[in-house]
Design a protein around this motif. Sequence first.
Motif, short mmCIF file in Angstrom:
data_model
loop_
_atom_site.label_atom_id
_atom_site.label_comp_id
_atom_site.label_asym_id
_atom_site.label_seq_id
_atom_site.Cartn_x
_atom_site.Cartn_y
_atom_site.Cartn_z
N UNK A 163 0.85 -1.22 0.11
CA UNK A 163 0.12 -0.09 -0.06
C UNK A 163 0.63 1.38 0.07
N UNK A 164 2.07 1.35 0.37
CA UNK A 164 2.83 2.41 0.51
C UNK A 164 3.89 2.28 -0.70
N UNK A 165 3.90 1.34 -1.58
CA UNK A 165 4.46 1.39 -2.86
C UNK A 165 5.91 0.92 -2.75
N UNK A 166 6.18 0.22 -1.58
CA UNK A 166 7.34 -0.25 -1.34
C UNK A 166 7.99 -1.43 -2.24
N UNK A 167 6.92 -2.19 -2.40
CA UNK A 167 6.84 -3.36 -3.45
C UNK A 167 5.48 -3.53 -3.91
N UNK A 168 5.47 -4.69 -4.76
CA UNK A 168 3.85 -5.12 -5.32
C UNK A 168 4.20 -6.57 -5.89
N UNK A 169 3.05 -6.96 -6.24
CA UNK A 169 3.07 -8.59 -6.48
C UNK A 169 2.28 -8.43 -7.89
N UNK A 170 2.90 -9.55 -8.75
CA UNK A 170 2.21 -9.72 -9.95
C UNK A 170 1.82 -11.32 -9.72
N UNK A 171 0.76 -11.90 -10.79
CA UNK A 171 0.36 -12.93 -10.53
C UNK A 171 -0.12 -13.60 -9.37
N UNK A 172 -0.69 -12.65 -8.71
CA UNK A 172 -1.73 -13.12 -7.43
C UNK A 172 -2.61 -14.49 -7.73
N UNK A 173 -2.76 -15.15 -6.72
CA UNK A 173 -3.62 -16.33 -6.79
C UNK A 173 -4.87 -15.73 -6.63
N UNK A 174 -5.08 -14.72 -5.90
CA UNK A 174 -6.34 -13.98 -5.61
C UNK A 174 -6.29 -12.56 -6.12
N UNK A 175 -7.09 -11.88 -6.95
CA UNK A 175 -6.61 -10.82 -7.59
C UNK A 175 -6.80 -9.60 -6.66
N UNK A 176 -7.90 -9.56 -5.78
CA UNK A 176 -8.20 -8.34 -5.09
C UNK A 176 -7.33 -8.33 -3.75
N UNK A 177 -6.50 -9.41 -3.55
CA UNK A 177 -5.68 -9.01 -2.19
C UNK A 177 -4.20 -8.51 -2.93
N UNK A 178 -3.74 -7.48 -2.20
CA UNK A 178 -2.41 -6.99 -2.36
C UNK A 178 -1.17 -7.86 -2.26
N UNK A 179 -1.26 -8.98 -1.37
CA UNK A 179 -0.20 -9.70 -1.21
C UNK A 179 -0.15 -11.01 -1.84
#
Length: 184
Positions: free
Chosen positions: A84-100
């Motif tokens: 949420x603070x833009x320090x990292x992010x994920x791609x190819x999430x198993x569940x799309x609406x979760x940011x982790x």
Amino acid sequence: MEKERTIDLIDRNTAAIEALIRVKIDIWQERVLFTDLWWLGVGLSVVPWIVWYLVRKKSSTDRLFYAALFVAVVSLTLDVLGDQFGIWHYRFNVIPVLPTYLPWDLTLMPVTVLLLLQAKPSANPYAKAIFFALLASFVGEPLFDWLDIYHPKNWRYVYSVPIQFLIYLGAHAASRRSAFEPLA
């Protein structure tokens, strides 16, 4: 008047976030769902728990689940904050609406800690914490970065070492709890 302005700003911000989430879901459905990296995430969400279930010390299951819950909650919370603070992010999430990346927070981190807690239980917890921190920070994170699942934007792997160290020690302490006070 000020309260109404605040409410309006919050509501407009929420509507913008919801619109972006709809776009994220569309991208996920069209480009992520059922890809090799999505299936890898599904496998990483399930297989480590099966392995742990088969090798666990049955008499310690409840105590170890307590430690796993600690690891999962802390990992998930810190991961959400980092995203949420833009320090990292994920791609190819198993569940799309979760940011982790749920396989990391809810499976890989907790199960790795559980396996370390079970292996040589009388070994020095600080040595195990260092091992876990180095493994997670310099093997796990770079591997997921290399796979293009994890993108550290303003983060270096070394920053994770003290955090992972403390997570392990917290789980170790949680696993050593021997009793709880009665509720009534």
